[in-house]
Design a protein around this motif. Structure first.
Motif, PDB file in Angstrom:
ATOM      1  N   ARG A 105       0.691  -1.262   0.074  1.00 16.40           N
ATOM      2  CA  ARG A 105      -0.178   0.047  -0.015  1.00 16.40           C
ATOM      3  C   ARG A 105       0.628   1.293  -0.068  1.00 16.40           C
ATOM      4  N   TYR A 106       0.418   2.305  -0.460  1.00 20.18           N
ATOM      5  CA  TYR A 106       1.112   3.679  -0.668  1.00 20.18           C
ATOM      6  C   TYR A 106       0.239   4.889   0.401  1.00 20.18           C
ATOM      7  N   ILE A 107       1.079   5.710   0.631  1.00 18.63           N
ATOM      8  CA  ILE A 107       0.523   7.121   1.152  1.00 18.63           C
ATOM      9  C   ILE A 107       1.342   8.295   0.356  1.00 18.63           C
ATOM     10  N   LEU A 108       0.500   9.148   0.073  1.00 21.29           N
ATOM     11  CA  LEU A 108       0.937  10.290  -0.499  1.00 21.29           C
ATOM     12  C   LEU A 108       1.147  11.325   0.798  1.00 21.29           C
ATOM     13  N   THR A 109       2.226  11.948   0.972  1.00 20.37           N
ATOM     14  CA  THR A 109       2.312  12.899   1.995  1.00 20.37           C
ATOM     15  C   THR A 109       2.435  14.355   1.799  1.00 20.37           C
ATOM     16  N   ASN A 110       2.830  14.612   0.678  1.00 17.76           N
ATOM     17  CA  ASN A 110       2.881  15.906   0.228  1.00 17.76           C
ATOM     18  C   ASN A 110       2.851  15.915  -1.491  1.00 17.76           C
ATOM     19  N   ASP A 111       2.024  16.903  -1.727  1.00 19.47           N
ATOM     20  CA  ASP A 111       1.927  17.150  -3.440  1.00 19.47           C
ATOM     21  C   ASP A 111       2.190  18.410  -3.665  1.00 19.47           C
ATOM     22  N   LYS A 112       2.736  19.398  -3.025  1.00 18.96           N
ATOM     23  CA  LYS A 112       3.254  20.827  -3.418  1.00 18.96           C
ATOM     24  C   LYS A 112       4.649  20.933  -3.462  1.00 18.96           C
ATOM     25  N   TYR A 113       5.058  21.379  -4.862  1.00 14.57           N
ATOM     26  CA  TYR A 113       6.607  21.459  -4.988  1.00 14.57           C
ATOM     27  C   TYR A 113       7.369  20.184  -4.959  1.00 14.57           C
ATOM     28  N   ILE A 114       7.103  19.452  -4.087  1.00 12.83           N
ATOM     29  CA  ILE A 114       7.726  18.192  -3.724  1.00 12.83           C
ATOM     30  C   ILE A 114       6.673  17.235  -3.893  1.00 12.83           C
ATOM     31  N   LEU A 115       6.653  16.232  -4.682  1.00 10.13           N
ATOM     32  CA  LEU A 115       5.951  15.144  -4.536  1.00 10.13           C
ATOM     33  C   LEU A 115       6.594  14.090  -3.532  1.00 10.13           C
ATOM     34  N   SER A 116       5.903  13.659  -2.472  1.00  3.53           N
ATOM     35  CA  SER A 116       6.445  12.943  -1.610  1.00  3.53           C
ATOM     36  C   SER A 116       5.742  11.939  -1.237  1.00  3.53           C
ATOM     37  N   PHE A 117       5.902  10.527  -1.137  1.00  6.10           N
ATOM     38  CA  PHE A 117       5.096   9.635  -0.772  1.00  6.10           C
ATOM     39  C   PHE A 117       5.881   8.246  -0.206  1.00  6.10           C
ATOM     40  N   PHE A 118       5.283   7.056   0.126  1.00  2.37           N
ATOM     41  CA  PHE A 118       6.009   6.003   0.592  1.00  2.37           C
ATOM     42  C   PHE A 118       5.097   4.836   0.192  1.00  2.37           C
ATOM     43  N   ILE A 119       5.893   3.756  -0.078  1.00  3.70           N
ATOM     44  CA  ILE A 119       5.015   2.569  -0.454  1.00  3.70           C
ATOM     45  C   ILE A 119       5.605   1.531   0.683  1.00  3.70           C
ATOM     46  N   ASP A 120       4.609   0.909   1.338  1.00  5.80           N
ATOM     47  CA  ASP A 120       4.947  -0.225   2.351  1.00  5.80           C
ATOM     48  C   ASP A 120       4.642  -1.477   1.670  1.00  5.80           C
ATOM     49  N   TYR A 121       5.643  -2.418   1.478  1.00  2.55           N
ATOM     50  CA  TYR A 121       5.556  -3.767   1.153  1.00  2.55           C
ATOM     51  C   TYR A 121       5.616  -4.637   2.357  1.00  2.55           C
ATOM     52  N   TYR A 122       4.598  -5.272   2.525  1.00  4.32           N
ATOM     53  CA  TYR A 122       4.481  -6.462   3.996  1.00  4.32           C
ATOM     54  C   TYR A 122       4.655  -7.721   3.322  1.00  4.32           C
ATOM     55  N   GLN A 123       5.393  -8.507   3.690  1.00  3.98           N
ATOM     56  CA  GLN A 123       5.619  -9.884   3.552  1.00  3.98           C
ATOM     57  C   GLN A 123       5.520 -10.937   4.756  1.00  3.98           C
ATOM     58  N   PHE A 124       4.874 -11.732   4.562  1.00  4.66           N
ATOM     59  CA  PHE A 124       4.651 -13.019   5.850  1.00  4.66           C
ATOM     60  C   PHE A 124       5.157 -14.389   4.973  1.00  4.66           C
ATOM     61  N   SER A 125       6.138 -14.806   5.467  1.00  3.42           N
ATOM     62  CA  SER A 125       6.756 -16.047   4.789  1.00  3.42           C
ATOM     63  C   SER A 125       7.035 -17.306   5.865  1.00  3.42           C
ATOM     64  N   GLY A 126       6.070 -17.002   7.030  1.00  6.89           N
ATOM     65  CA  GLY A 126       6.319 -17.966   8.203  1.00  6.89           C
ATOM     66  C   GLY A 126       6.960 -17.300   9.051  1.00  6.89           C
ATOM     67  N   GLY A 127       7.380 -17.971  10.344  1.00  5.36           N
ATOM     68  CA  GLY A 127       7.924 -17.348  11.550  1.00  5.36           C
ATOM     69  C   GLY A 127       6.937 -16.837  12.375  1.00  5.36           C
ATOM     70  N   ALA A 128       7.556 -15.996  13.391  1.00  3.46           N
ATOM     71  CA  ALA A 128       6.708 -15.328  14.427  1.00  3.46           C
ATOM     72  C   ALA A 128       6.128 -14.219  13.698  1.00  3.46           C
ATOM     73  N   HIS A 129       6.549 -13.354  12.793  1.00  2.00           N
ATOM     74  CA  HIS A 129       5.886 -12.098  12.229  1.00  2.00           C
ATOM     75  C   HIS A 129       6.226 -12.119  10.910  1.00  2.00           C
ATOM     76  N   GLY A 130       5.614 -11.238  10.214  1.00  2.00           N
ATOM     77  CA  GLY A 130       6.036 -10.645   8.809  1.00  2.00           C
ATOM     78  C   GLY A 130       6.877  -9.475   8.907  1.00  2.00           C
ATOM     79  N   ILE A 131       7.315  -8.856   7.909  1.00  2.00           N
ATOM     80  CA  ILE A 131       8.211  -7.881   7.958  1.00  2.00           C
ATOM     81  C   ILE A 131       7.678  -6.772   6.723  1.00  2.00           C
ATOM     82  N   THR A 132       7.867  -5.435   7.010  1.00  2.00           N
ATOM     83  CA  THR A 132       7.540  -4.479   6.066  1.00  2.00           C
ATOM     84  C   THR A 132       8.776  -3.715   5.506  1.00  2.00           C
ATOM     85  N   THR A 133       8.603  -3.491   4.427  1.00  2.00           N
ATOM     86  CA  THR A 133       9.928  -2.452   3.675  1.00  2.00           C
ATOM     87  C   THR A 133       9.308  -1.416   3.139  1.00  2.00           C
TER      88      THR A 133
END
Length: 228
Positions: A105-133
């Protein structure tokens, strides 16, 4: 005297900064550069016996520099496709009883002069918990170029010391949440991850970079109105 950033977000913020720091200097940004670009969804969904993929990533529409727009969109899509492919290949190899989970999923945080956003990539491949990049993006709307952390400050200003001192100050409030020594915070990097939100600089660190998993992804809000 220390100088503040040269790329600020709004006229209101400009007024506040000049009032507090009369010596502040801002970059000359052409506010008549056209309509602000937007982010549109690129959706990738797939489900097999071994993996569930639920991805919504952004594609930029409306940059005046169409070549830069195309390059950025391709970079986002290529990174995402490689991330999915690696997980799919692994799931098909090991055939897990509990399917891998892939979500973005992504979130747009600023769109004036500088377009700023981030994308969170979540992956669960077993184990105690998943991880987000988290991948962050900061783009100069006027020319389509990537905005680096150093670009936010006057040339020659020791922005690293300023940011490092502020991060250490915030860490000192709850030191038990962070690693110490070589494993802990030892200063920001040249390609430090960040984004802009509400006229403030947010410095971001991934899981395990400077803190244990329970701390989450450490983020530090840098307020340009802080008196130094």
């Amino acid at each position: 005297m220390k100088r503040i950033c040269k790329l600020l977000i709004t006229t209101i913020l400009f007024t506040n900064i000049v009032h507090i720091y009369p010596h502040a200097m801002l970059i000359n940004i052409n506010s008549n550069s056209g309509e602000n670009p937007i982010l549109v969804d690129k959706i990738i969904r797939e489900k097999t016996s071994f993996i569930n993929i639920d991805v919504e990533i952004p594609q930029i529409v409306g940059l005046s520099n169409k070549e830069k727009e195309k390059d950025i969109n391709s970079d986002i899509l290529d990174w995402t496709n490689l991330w999915i492919k690696d997980a799919k290949d692994t799931s098909e190899k090991f055939k897990p009883n509990i399917p891998y989970e892939m979500q973005a999923r992504y979130i747009l945080t600023n769109d004036k002069y500088i377009l700023s956003f981030f994308i969170d990539y979540y992956q669960f491949s077993g184990g105690a918990h998943g991880i987000t990049t988290r991948n962050t993006y900061n783009i100069n709307i006027k020319d389509g170029n990537e905005v680096l952390l150093k670009d936010l400050f006057e040339e020659g200003y020791d922005y690293k010391t300023f940011i490092n001192e502020e991060i250490r100050r915030q860490i000192s409030k709850n030191p038990e949440y962070y690693f110490t020594g070589k494993e802990g915070f030892n200063g920001i990097s040249e390609d430090q991850s960040f984004y802009i939100k509400d006229g403030k600089l947010i410095i971001h660190f991934p899981y395990y970079k400077i803190a244990p998993y329970v701390t989450g992804m450490p983020q530090f809000e840098i307020n340009y109105e802080i008196k130094m």
